[in-house]
Scaffold this motif. Structure first.
Motif, PDB file in Angstrom:
ATOM      1  N   SER A 225      10.186  50.950  -3.144  1.00  0.00           N
ATOM      2  CA  SER A 225      11.112  50.346  -2.182  1.00  0.00           C
ATOM      3  C   SER A 225      12.521  50.226  -2.739  1.00  0.00           C
ATOM      4  CB  SER A 225      10.585  48.975  -1.748  1.00  0.00           C
ATOM      5  OG  SER A 225       9.371  49.119  -1.035  1.00  0.00           O
ATOM      6  N   VAL A 226      12.640  49.982  -4.040  1.00  0.00           N
ATOM      7  CA  VAL A 226      13.966  49.926  -4.666  1.00  0.00           C
ATOM      8  C   VAL A 226      14.643  51.291  -4.576  1.00  0.00           C
ATOM      9  CG1 VAL A 226      15.171  49.630  -6.869  1.00  0.00           C
ATOM     10  CG2 VAL A 226      13.422  47.981  -6.169  1.00  0.00           C
ATOM     11  N   ILE A 227      13.902  52.354  -4.860  1.00  0.00           N
ATOM     12  CA  ILE A 227      14.474  53.700  -4.772  1.00  0.00           C
ATOM     13  C   ILE A 227      14.816  54.028  -3.315  1.00  0.00           C
ATOM     14  CG2 ILE A 227      13.911  56.155  -5.047  1.00  0.00           C
ATOM     15  CD1 ILE A 227      12.411  55.375  -7.618  1.00  0.00           C
ATOM     16  N   TRP A 228      13.974  53.618  -2.392  1.00  0.00           N
ATOM     17  CA  TRP A 228      14.241  53.832  -0.959  1.00  0.00           C
ATOM     18  C   TRP A 228      15.579  53.200  -0.580  1.00  0.00           C
ATOM     19  CZ3 TRP A 228      15.139  50.739   3.280  1.00  0.00           C
ATOM     20  CH2 TRP A 228      14.957  51.303   4.542  1.00  0.00           C
ATOM     21  N   LEU A 229      15.814  51.968  -1.022  1.00  0.00           N
ATOM     22  CA  LEU A 229      17.068  51.289  -0.673  1.00  0.00           C
ATOM     23  C   LEU A 229      18.256  51.949  -1.372  1.00  0.00           C
ATOM     24  CD1 LEU A 229      18.377  48.961   0.885  1.00  0.00           C
ATOM     25  CD2 LEU A 229      18.091  47.549  -1.169  1.00  0.00           C
ATOM     26  N   TYR A 230      18.088  52.332  -2.624  1.00  0.00           N
ATOM     27  CA  TYR A 230      19.178  53.000  -3.339  1.00  0.00           C
ATOM     28  C   TYR A 230      19.609  54.267  -2.603  1.00  0.00           C
ATOM     29  CZ  TYR A 230      21.676  55.754  -6.795  1.00  0.00           C
ATOM     30  OH  TYR A 230      22.617  56.514  -7.420  1.00  0.00           O
ATOM     31  N   ASN A 231      18.666  54.994  -2.068  1.00  0.00           N
ATOM     32  CA  ASN A 231      18.994  56.234  -1.366  1.00  0.00           C
ATOM     33  C   ASN A 231      19.749  55.989  -0.069  1.00  0.00           C
ATOM     34  OD1 ASN A 231      17.940  57.996  -3.278  1.00  0.00           O
ATOM     35  ND2 ASN A 231      15.880  57.891  -2.418  1.00  0.00           N
ATOM     36  N   ARG A 232      19.791  54.755   0.386  1.00  0.00           N
ATOM     37  CA  ARG A 232      20.518  54.428   1.612  1.00  0.00           C
ATOM     38  C   ARG A 232      21.806  53.655   1.357  1.00  0.00           C
ATOM     39  NH1 ARG A 232      15.716  55.772   2.192  1.00  0.00           N
ATOM     40  NH2 ARG A 232      14.954  56.730   4.136  1.00  0.00           N
ATOM     41  N   THR A 233      21.910  52.967   0.226  1.00  0.00           N
ATOM     42  CA  THR A 233      23.121  52.183  -0.043  1.00  0.00           C
ATOM     43  C   THR A 233      23.893  52.683  -1.253  1.00  0.00           C
ATOM     44  OG1 THR A 233      22.017  50.550  -1.476  1.00  0.00           O
ATOM     45  CG2 THR A 233      21.959  50.155   0.918  1.00  0.00           C
ATOM     46  N   GLY A 234      23.224  53.323  -2.207  1.00  0.00           N
ATOM     47  CA  GLY A 234      23.890  53.865  -3.386  1.00  0.00           C
ATOM     48  C   GLY A 234      24.385  52.829  -4.374  1.00  0.00           C
ATOM     49  N   GLU A 235      23.855  51.605  -4.319  1.00  0.00           N
ATOM     50  CA  GLU A 235      24.328  50.562  -5.238  1.00  0.00           C
ATOM     51  C   GLU A 235      23.662  50.747  -6.603  1.00  0.00           C
ATOM     52  OE1 GLU A 235      25.142  46.614  -3.622  1.00  0.00           O
ATOM     53  OE2 GLU A 235      24.172  47.274  -1.769  1.00  0.00           O
ATOM     54  N   ASP A 236      24.492  50.923  -7.628  1.00  0.00           N
ATOM     55  CA  ASP A 236      23.986  51.299  -8.949  1.00  0.00           C
ATOM     56  C   ASP A 236      23.055  50.259  -9.566  1.00  0.00           C
ATOM     57  OD1 ASP A 236      25.353  53.678  -8.837  1.00  0.00           O
ATOM     58  OD2 ASP A 236      27.082  52.963  -9.992  1.00  0.00           O
ATOM     59  N   TRP A 237      23.282  48.983  -9.272  1.00  0.00           N
ATOM     60  CA  TRP A 237      22.449  47.948  -9.888  1.00  0.00           C
ATOM     61  C   TRP A 237      20.976  48.090  -9.494  1.00  0.00           C
ATOM     62  CZ3 TRP A 237      19.796  44.841  -6.541  1.00  0.00           C
ATOM     63  CH2 TRP A 237      20.290  44.723  -5.242  1.00  0.00           C
ATOM     64  N   LEU A 238      20.708  48.775  -8.401  1.00  0.00           N
ATOM     65  CA  LEU A 238      19.318  49.000  -8.008  1.00  0.00           C
ATOM     66  C   LEU A 238      18.586  49.867  -9.030  1.00  0.00           C
ATOM     67  CD1 LEU A 238      19.877  49.517  -4.185  1.00  0.00           C
ATOM     68  CD2 LEU A 238      18.447  47.725  -5.209  1.00  0.00           C
ATOM     69  N   LEU A 239      19.306  50.758  -9.696  1.00  0.00           N
ATOM     70  CA  LEU A 239      18.678  51.574 -10.731  1.00  0.00           C
ATOM     71  C   LEU A 239      18.335  50.722 -11.948  1.00  0.00           C
ATOM     72  CD1 LEU A 239      20.840  54.809 -10.490  1.00  0.00           C
ATOM     73  CD2 LEU A 239      18.735  54.214  -9.269  1.00  0.00           C
ATOM     74  N   GLU A 240      19.150  49.720 -12.214  1.00  0.00           N
ATOM     75  CA  GLU A 240      18.829  48.771 -13.286  1.00  0.00           C
ATOM     76  C   GLU A 240      17.546  48.018 -12.948  1.00  0.00           C
ATOM     77  OE1 GLU A 240      20.807  44.806 -15.438  1.00  0.00           O
ATOM     78  OE2 GLU A 240      22.023  46.060 -14.094  1.00  0.00           O
ATOM     79  N   LEU A 241      17.408  47.626 -11.685  1.00  0.00           N
ATOM     80  CA  LEU A 241      16.180  46.948 -11.257  1.00  0.00           C
ATOM     81  C   LEU A 241      14.985  47.893 -11.351  1.00  0.00           C
ATOM     82  CD1 LEU A 241      14.641  44.557 -10.080  1.00  0.00           C
ATOM     83  CD2 LEU A 241      15.379  45.292  -7.791  1.00  0.00           C
ATOM     84  N   ALA A 242      15.182  49.146 -11.002  1.00  0.00           N
ATOM     85  CA  ALA A 242      14.088  50.116 -11.102  1.00  0.00           C
ATOM     86  C   ALA A 242      13.573  50.209 -12.537  1.00  0.00           C
ATOM     87  CB  ALA A 242      14.547  51.488 -10.613  1.00  0.00           C
ATOM     88  N   GLU A 243      14.488  50.231 -13.502  1.00  0.00           N
ATOM     89  CA  GLU A 243      14.069  50.267 -14.909  1.00  0.00           C
ATOM     90  C   GLU A 243      13.337  48.987 -15.300  1.00  0.00           C
ATOM     91  OE1 GLU A 243      17.635  51.006 -17.080  1.00  0.00           O
ATOM     92  OE2 GLU A 243      17.561  53.171 -16.760  1.00  0.00           O
TER      93      GLU A 243
END
Length: 721
Positions: A227-245
């Motif tokens: 779900s984090v990757i799904w949201l990143y693909n729609r908003t592009g907010e970099d901090w979501l990749l930090e959460l993914a890690e």
């Protein structure tokens, strides 16, 4: 290359590819992976863009009119009064996985079938989840699993600890529901809510995040990552990749090997007289549903890491569970609830939850990798294992389904199977997890029949009759493609194209791994290309209205010898596996007297309207197959009329039957646990007379023998592969 028909010369690029190319292009219309994520070879279309026809539509209608569509009338967890999922402060009862499990499939059936009553009911729960978001970003029931504890156990100290070390598992499921709702409605509240929730998760200290104190969330946190990757693909907010890690860092280590027995969290049991095998440490968990969900997490993280070892870990996980417990037909493995060393016979089964979660994982991995392996496996499970887990009218289901099961009754079959209690019978309350979670299987399958490709085309990746409508090409126009077929019960698929203005774009068609000698034609003209199994055929041209693509996937007989399971044999014809046809006698039982301990009726529910059923055999089942050197000397293939009700998954309605020679094995009987006795090594010698028996598709056989002993002398067992 050029292809001609009688009316015109058609210019067309033809290419056989392993996966769609992701190196230079990105789809204009659908949200694939943004950089720096690994690019998406296949991209999911929004729910509702694919409409099923034929048997698949009939299945959804039976589901809608059966247990899925009416579960909110009978399940205590779905009653609205004092339901924690509908409370703005997350207070109340029934606050764990059951509501989102059910909603995951129920709402999507509404979106797919354009059923306004389902859509309206689903929105009540969606709005409840959105409205429950707290100031700090958390949403949903405040104490989740803890709401089921006795009041005596709910001490202030325990509650304080649970509020600090949250259980995120139920929310992971509800996020699926919110994403589907967003695809359908484009309601911007979903993106805002998920953004706020994930910011909250980012700020939780690691020591309190996806804590081991909450078992289920830690082994299934790949769903949170998705779900984090799904949201990143729609908003592009970099901090979501930090959460993914961060999520990957705290998830159970599905990519590691050599775990100690103490580190493995599922209930553990080894067969009496055995020692714990070293290989048991190769997976972090052996609970059947946890494996079906959790095994894909390393591949999900690969999208961010780019590390091929993460991707390979998921493939390894898949093969490890099958090496030790999956030497059986139907695509699943003998987990019962928890896989136990020493219990790997085809009579061991898998939860219905595990079946639908495996299909979901296959669909995820198909999008991540483009690898046809995952499409083939999704169909193997969907066509052969899943249908038999549910009653034909979709008003009851069973907790455990096995490749070899010859009696479904209300008795306790433990320790023959892992679960003590009436876990084999068809019951509308066949444990509260499967009772709700079964709902996702067919709607998710529908949603993944087609996928968008990076080059603004479409790929037909799973096969059944349907119509897809999607944006393609460089002009942003829509194409509708209708697939006319009775696949998997026939080998020909016709795709009829409808669009207002001719446009150039690629179409990809999957050639299954089992399909040799496949062929494809456009407007009646054969395409000159070597269609290699396990690849896609890519056709790029200017498509016009009423163009027809015909794909032929010749179905051939195949016998699989399971060397590591007593040299038993299973019989395949194309994507279908076949089982012995056993007479089925359904005996009605009172559901409220034959339920699992955790079943709960909704107040006011009409119990008598929802009976349970035992299924008893009326014909012998203890046969071994007589196999000739030439398979076509061993089997007669009989095609029967297509069922008038469009439902081919019963012994009476199946349109394909195999006839073959077999012998009874008198010593193969029910054992002391009331289960089909465990297999003996093949070849099996018996003096009984040869008989002709019928085999039917495994998915149509709710009583079945699917892994057969082979009749023979000495080393007569053969291998046809």
């Amino acid at each position: 290359m050029a292809c001609n028909n009688s009316k015109e010369t058609l210019s067309m690029e033809v290419e056989v590819v392993k996966v769609p190319d992701t190196s230079e292009v990105r789809n204009f219309y659908y949200a694939g992976n943004r950089a720096p994520l690994q690019p998406s070879p296949l991209i999911k279309l929004p729910v509702g863009d694919i409409k099923p026809h034929g048997w698949l539509k009939e299945y959804l209608n039976r589901q809608k009119n059966g247990l899925t569509g009416r579960l909110n009338e009978i399940s205590a967890w779905l009653q609205k009064e004092n339901n924690a999922w509908l409370d703005e402060n997350g207070q109340g009862e029934w606050g764990w996985e059951e509501v989102p499990y059910w909603l995951k499939g129920y709402a999507n059936i509404g979106y797919i079938l354009d059923d306004e009553s389902i859509i309206e009911e689903a929105k009540i729960w969606i709005d409840g989840a959105i409205s429950s978001q707290q100031e700090n970003g958390f949403f949903g029931p405040n104490l989740a699993w803890e709401s089921y504890m006795s009041e005596e156990s709910q001490t202030k100290e325990r509650m304080a600890e649970k509020l600090e070390k949250r259980d995120y598992w139920a929310n992971m499921i509800m996020l699926y529901c919110l994403q589907s709702y967003y695809e359908y409605s484009q309601d911007q509240r979903v993106l805002a809510m998920m953004t706020k929730y994930f910011k909250y998760q980012l700020n939780v200290p690691d020591e309190n995040f996806i804590s081991e104190t909450q078992y289920w969330q830690r082994v299934r946190a790949g769903d949170n990552l998705y779900s984090v990757i799904w949201l990143y693909n729609r908003t592009g907010e970099d901090w979501l990749l930090e959460l993914a890690e961060k999520i990957h860092r705290n998830t159970a280590p599905w990519g590691e090997r050599g775990h100690s027995l103490d580190a493995i969290g599922n209930p553990k049991e080894v067969r009496e007289g055995m020692e714990w095998p070293d290989w048991y440490g190769e997976l972090i968990d052996w609970h059947n549903v946890n494996v079906a969900q959790g095994f894909r997490e390393p591949a999900q993280f690969y999208q961010l890491s780019g590390n091929k070892q993460d991707l390979e870990a998921t493939y390894d996980n898949f093969h490890i569970i099958r090496k030790y417990f999956g030497q059986v037909p139907g695509g699943m493995y003998g987990g019962d609830e928890n896989s136990r060393p020493g219990y790997d016979d085809p009579r061991q089964g898998v939860e219905t939850c595990g079946i639908v979660e495996q299909m979901n994982s296959d669909e995820h991995l198909l999008r991540i990798t483009g690898d046809i392996f995952w499409a083939d496996h999704a169909e193997e499970v969907a066509f052969n294992t899943y249908p038999a887990a549910v009653a034909p009218d979709f008003k009851s289901l069973r907790y455990i389904t096995s490749p070899n099961m010859v009696l479904n009754d209300s008795e306790n079959h433990s320790p023959g199977i892992d679960n003590p209690g009436p876990y084999l019978m068809m019951n509308p309350f066949s444990s509260r997890c499967c009772q709700h979670n079964h709902a996702q299987g067919w709607p998710y399958f529908v949603e993944n029949l087609w996928m968008a490709t990076p080059d603004n085309g479409l790929a037909a990746v799973l096969y059944a009759a349907n119509t897809v409508t999607a944006k393609v090409g460089t002009k942003g126009g829509e194409v509708s493609i209708t697939s006319h077929t009775n696949y998997p019960f026939e080998d020909t698929l016709n795709f009829e194209i409808a669009l207002e203005t001719p446009d150039e774009f690629p179409l990809y068609f999957r050639i299954p791994g089992w399909a040799n000698n496949a062929s494809i034609s456009v407007n009646g003209k054969l395409v000159e290309a070597q269609l290699t199994s396990g690849n896609y055929i890519k056709l790029k041209r200017e498509w016009k209205a009423k163009d027809i693509v015909q794909l032929v996937l010749p179905m051939a007989l195949d016998v699989k010898i399971w060397e590591n399971n007593h040299h038993s044999a299973s019989v395949n014809y194309g994507p279908l596996t076949f089982s012995l046809k056993i007479g089925e006698n359904y005996i009605q039982k009172e559901t409220d007297k034959n339920v699992q301990h955790d079943s709960k009726w909704q107040e006011g529910a009409n119990v008598e309207e929802w009976p349970s059923f035992e299924i008893h055999p009326t014909t012998p089942w203890n046969y071994g197959l007589i196999l000739e050197n030439d398979l076509y000397d061993s089997f007669e293939i009989e095609h029967r009329p297509w069922p008038k009700d469009d439902f081919p998954f019963t012994p009476e309605s199946t349109p394909i039957v195999l006839k073959t020679k077999a012998k009874k094995i008198p010593e193969w009987t029910l054992d002391q646990h009331g289960l089909a006795g465990e297999l003996s090594d093949s070849p099996v010698k018996t003096e009984t007379q040869s008989e002709t028996v019928e085999l039917i598709p495994m998915g149509a056989a709710r009583l079945r023998i699917s892994a057969f002993p082979v009749i023979g002398e000495g080393n007569d067992a053969k291998e046809w592969e």
